[in-house]
Design a protein around this motif. Structure first.
Motif, PDB file in Angstrom:
ATOM      1  N   ALA A  42       0.831  -1.211   0.000  1.00 39.37           N
ATOM      2  CA  ALA A  42       0.000   0.000   0.000  1.00 39.37           C
ATOM      3  C   ALA A  42       0.866   1.262   0.000  1.00 39.37           C
ATOM      4  N   ASN A  43       1.991   1.248   0.704  1.00 40.02           N
ATOM      5  CA  ASN A  43       2.885   2.408   0.718  1.00 40.02           C
ATOM      6  C   ASN A  43       3.487   2.643  -0.664  1.00 40.02           C
ATOM      7  N   ILE A  44       3.926   1.580  -1.304  1.00 38.90           N
ATOM      8  CA  ILE A  44       4.540   1.719  -2.631  1.00 38.90           C
ATOM      9  C   ILE A  44       3.503   2.229  -3.628  1.00 38.90           C
ATOM     10  N   ALA A  45       2.280   1.727  -3.539  1.00 40.25           N
ATOM     11  CA  ALA A  45       1.217   2.195  -4.437  1.00 40.25           C
ATOM     12  C   ALA A  45       0.945   3.679  -4.210  1.00 40.25           C
ATOM     13  N   LYS A  46       0.931   4.097  -2.960  1.00 37.26           N
ATOM     14  CA  LYS A  46       0.658   5.499  -2.634  1.00 37.26           C
ATOM     15  C   LYS A  46       1.754   6.401  -3.206  1.00 37.26           C
ATOM     16  N   MET A  47       3.028   6.024  -2.979  1.00 33.83           N
ATOM     17  CA  MET A  47       4.132   6.837  -3.482  1.00 33.83           C
ATOM     18  C   MET A  47       4.178   6.818  -5.009  1.00 33.83           C
ATOM     19  N   SER A  48       3.905   5.672  -5.601  1.00 33.09           N
ATOM     20  CA  SER A  48       3.899   5.563  -7.069  1.00 33.09           C
ATOM     21  C   SER A  48       2.866   6.486  -7.692  1.00 33.09           C
ATOM     22  N   ALA A  49       1.793   6.724  -6.948  1.00 32.99           N
ATOM     23  CA  ALA A  49       0.737   7.618  -7.423  1.00 32.99           C
ATOM     24  C   ALA A  49       1.066   9.081  -7.153  1.00 32.99           C
ATOM     25  N   GLY A  50       2.238   9.344  -6.550  1.00 36.64           N
ATOM     26  CA  GLY A  50       2.646  10.718  -6.297  1.00 36.64           C
ATOM     27  C   GLY A  50       2.140  11.279  -4.987  1.00 36.64           C
ATOM     28  N   THR A  51       1.634  10.413  -4.097  1.00 35.81           N
ATOM     29  CA  THR A  51       1.099  10.857  -2.820  1.00 35.81           C
ATOM     30  C   THR A  51       2.119  10.581  -1.720  1.00 35.81           C
ATOM     31  N   PRO A  52       2.532  11.622  -0.988  1.00 38.14           N
ATOM     32  CA  PRO A  52       3.494  11.388   0.100  1.00 38.14           C
ATOM     33  C   PRO A  52       2.888  10.509   1.191  1.00 38.14           C
ATOM     34  N   LEU A  53       3.725   9.736   1.827  1.00 40.19           N
ATOM     35  CA  LEU A  53       3.280   8.936   2.971  1.00 40.19           C
ATOM     36  C   LEU A  53       3.059   9.846   4.163  1.00 40.19           C
ATOM     37  N   ASP A  54       2.136   9.446   5.043  1.00 37.67           N
ATOM     38  CA  ASP A  54       1.979  10.155   6.311  1.00 37.67           C
ATOM     39  C   ASP A  54       2.575   9.268   7.409  1.00 37.67           C
ATOM     40  N   ASP A  55       2.594   9.791   8.625  1.00 38.92           N
ATOM     41  CA  ASP A  55       3.218   9.039   9.708  1.00 38.92           C
ATOM     42  C   ASP A  55       2.544   7.692   9.933  1.00 38.92           C
ATOM     43  N   ASP A  56       1.230   7.623   9.801  1.00 37.64           N
ATOM     44  CA  ASP A  56       0.543   6.343   9.981  1.00 37.64           C
ATOM     45  C   ASP A  56       1.014   5.303   8.966  1.00 37.64           C
ATOM     46  N   ASP A  57       1.366   5.756   7.762  1.00 36.80           N
ATOM     47  CA  ASP A  57       1.914   4.848   6.756  1.00 36.80           C
ATOM     48  C   ASP A  57       3.320   4.392   7.146  1.00 36.80           C
ATOM     49  N   ARG A  58       4.071   5.283   7.757  1.00 33.46           N
ATOM     50  CA  ARG A  58       5.487   5.014   8.023  1.00 33.46           C
ATOM     51  C   ARG A  58       5.745   4.148   9.245  1.00 33.46           C
ATOM     52  N   TRP A  59       4.881   4.200  10.272  1.00 35.48           N
ATOM     53  CA  TRP A  59       5.182   3.480  11.518  1.00 35.48           C
ATOM     54  C   TRP A  59       5.428   1.991  11.298  1.00 35.48           C
ATOM     55  N   PRO A  60       4.565   1.250  10.585  1.00 35.23           N
ATOM     56  CA  PRO A  60       4.843  -0.189  10.394  1.00 35.23           C
ATOM     57  C   PRO A  60       6.136  -0.430   9.608  1.00 35.23           C
ATOM     58  N   TRP A  61       6.428   0.436   8.662  1.00 33.14           N
ATOM     59  CA  TRP A  61       7.664   0.336   7.876  1.00 33.14           C
ATOM     60  C   TRP A  61       8.877   0.534   8.783  1.00 33.14           C
ATOM     61  N   LEU A  62       8.847   1.580   9.608  1.00 32.72           N
ATOM     62  CA  LEU A  62       9.950   1.840  10.528  1.00 32.72           C
ATOM     63  C   LEU A  62      10.105   0.709  11.538  1.00 32.72           C
ATOM     64  N   ASP A  63       8.976   0.165  12.006  1.00 36.50           N
ATOM     65  CA  ASP A  63       9.043  -0.943  12.955  1.00 36.50           C
ATOM     66  C   ASP A  63       9.700  -2.171  12.327  1.00 36.50           C
ATOM     67  N   ALA A  64       9.408  -2.434  11.065  1.00 35.31           N
ATOM     68  CA  ALA A  64      10.024  -3.578  10.380  1.00 35.31           C
ATOM     69  C   ALA A  64      11.529  -3.373  10.227  1.00 35.31           C
ATOM     70  N   ILE A  65      11.930  -2.163   9.886  1.00 32.54           N
ATOM     71  CA  ILE A  65      13.366  -1.863   9.778  1.00 32.54           C
ATOM     72  C   ILE A  65      14.021  -1.968  11.156  1.00 32.54           C
ATOM     73  N   GLY A  66      13.354  -1.457  12.179  1.00 33.43           N
ATOM     74  CA  GLY A  66      13.879  -1.541  13.543  1.00 33.43           C
ATOM     75  C   GLY A  66      14.055  -2.979  13.999  1.00 33.43           C
ATOM     76  N   THR A  67      13.128  -3.848  13.633  1.00 34.35           N
ATOM     77  CA  THR A  67      13.233  -5.269  13.985  1.00 34.35           C
ATOM     78  C   THR A  67      14.453  -5.887  13.308  1.00 34.35           C
ATOM     79  N   TRP A  68      14.664  -5.565  12.037  1.00 33.54           N
ATOM     80  CA  TRP A  68      15.848  -6.075  11.331  1.00 33.54           C
ATOM     81  C   TRP A  68      17.116  -5.573  12.016  1.00 33.54           C
ATOM     82  N   ALA A  69      17.165  -4.278  12.311  1.00 37.31           N
ATOM     83  CA  ALA A  69      18.352  -3.683  12.927  1.00 37.31           C
ATOM     84  C   ALA A  69      18.609  -4.287  14.312  1.00 37.31           C
ATOM     85  N   HIS A  70      17.552  -4.522  15.076  1.00 42.44           N
ATOM     86  CA  HIS A  70      17.687  -5.134  16.405  1.00 42.44           C
ATOM     87  C   HIS A  70      18.344  -6.509  16.287  1.00 42.44           C
TER      88      HIS A  70
END
Length: 172
Positions: A42-70
């Motif tokens: 859903a995030n990639i579709a939103k950005m592909s359509a030219g719509t910036p992500l909002d924080d609600d879009d970013r939190w799960p993405w950041l959490d996934a990156i944080g899990t990898w980094a942990h």
């Protein structure tokens, strides 16, 4: 650096995170993870359509990156992630204390030119203004370095390596 850092290569779109990240990981002898791969469809579709992500879009993405980094704590790793806001970096650090940030920074015109020549990437140049408007540079209390994106990828990676050697050893 005797203890491997987990490094987040950050910056606005078009600074070269996906190019510099693997070069830096190879120099450090650690795995690389592409931050874009952690985005839900859903995030990639939103950005592909030219719509910036909002924080609600970013939190799960950041959490996934944080899990990898942990999972790489004490082992080292490099991951690309725009990490534009302090709150995003704080969230990543909450998941993986001891992260180090390499902020790739450069002139907007240079970055826009690079973006306009990319093939097959979902982020349009139209979103560059929103990226710069969102960007909150690293603050003095954040472990990290700012690296200029002028020059070849190899020069940028070497500049990042040199800057990283000035940082203290990870504490977590």
């Amino acid at each position: 650096m005797s203890t491997p850092h987990v490094v987040v290569v950050m910056g606005v779109a078009g600074t070269g995170k996906t190019t510099i990240g693997p070069l830096l990981a190879a120099r450090l002898g650690v795995p690389y993870a592409e931050g874009d791969d952690f985005h839900p469809p859903a995030n990639i579709a939103k950005m592909s359509a030219g719509t910036p992500l909002d924080d609600d879009d970013r939190w799960p993405w950041l959490d996934a990156i944080g899990t990898w980094a942990h999972g790489r704590a004490g082992l080292g790793g490099v991951v690309s992630c725009s990490a534009l806001k302090r709150s995003y970096r704080d969230r990543l650090r909450a998941a993986a204390p001891g992260l180090v940030f390499v902020h790739l920074a450069g002139d907007r015109a240079v970055i826009e030119d690079r973006m306009s020549h990319r093939q097959g990437h979902f982020m349009p140049t139209a979103l560059l203004d929103s990226q710069f408007a969102t960007l909150q540079p690293l603050q003095a209390d954040e472990a990290g370095v700012v690296v200029d994106v002028s020059g070849s990828p190899e020069e940028i990676a070497e500049r990042a390596m040199s800057a990283l050697t000035t940082l203290p050893e990870p504490t977590a």
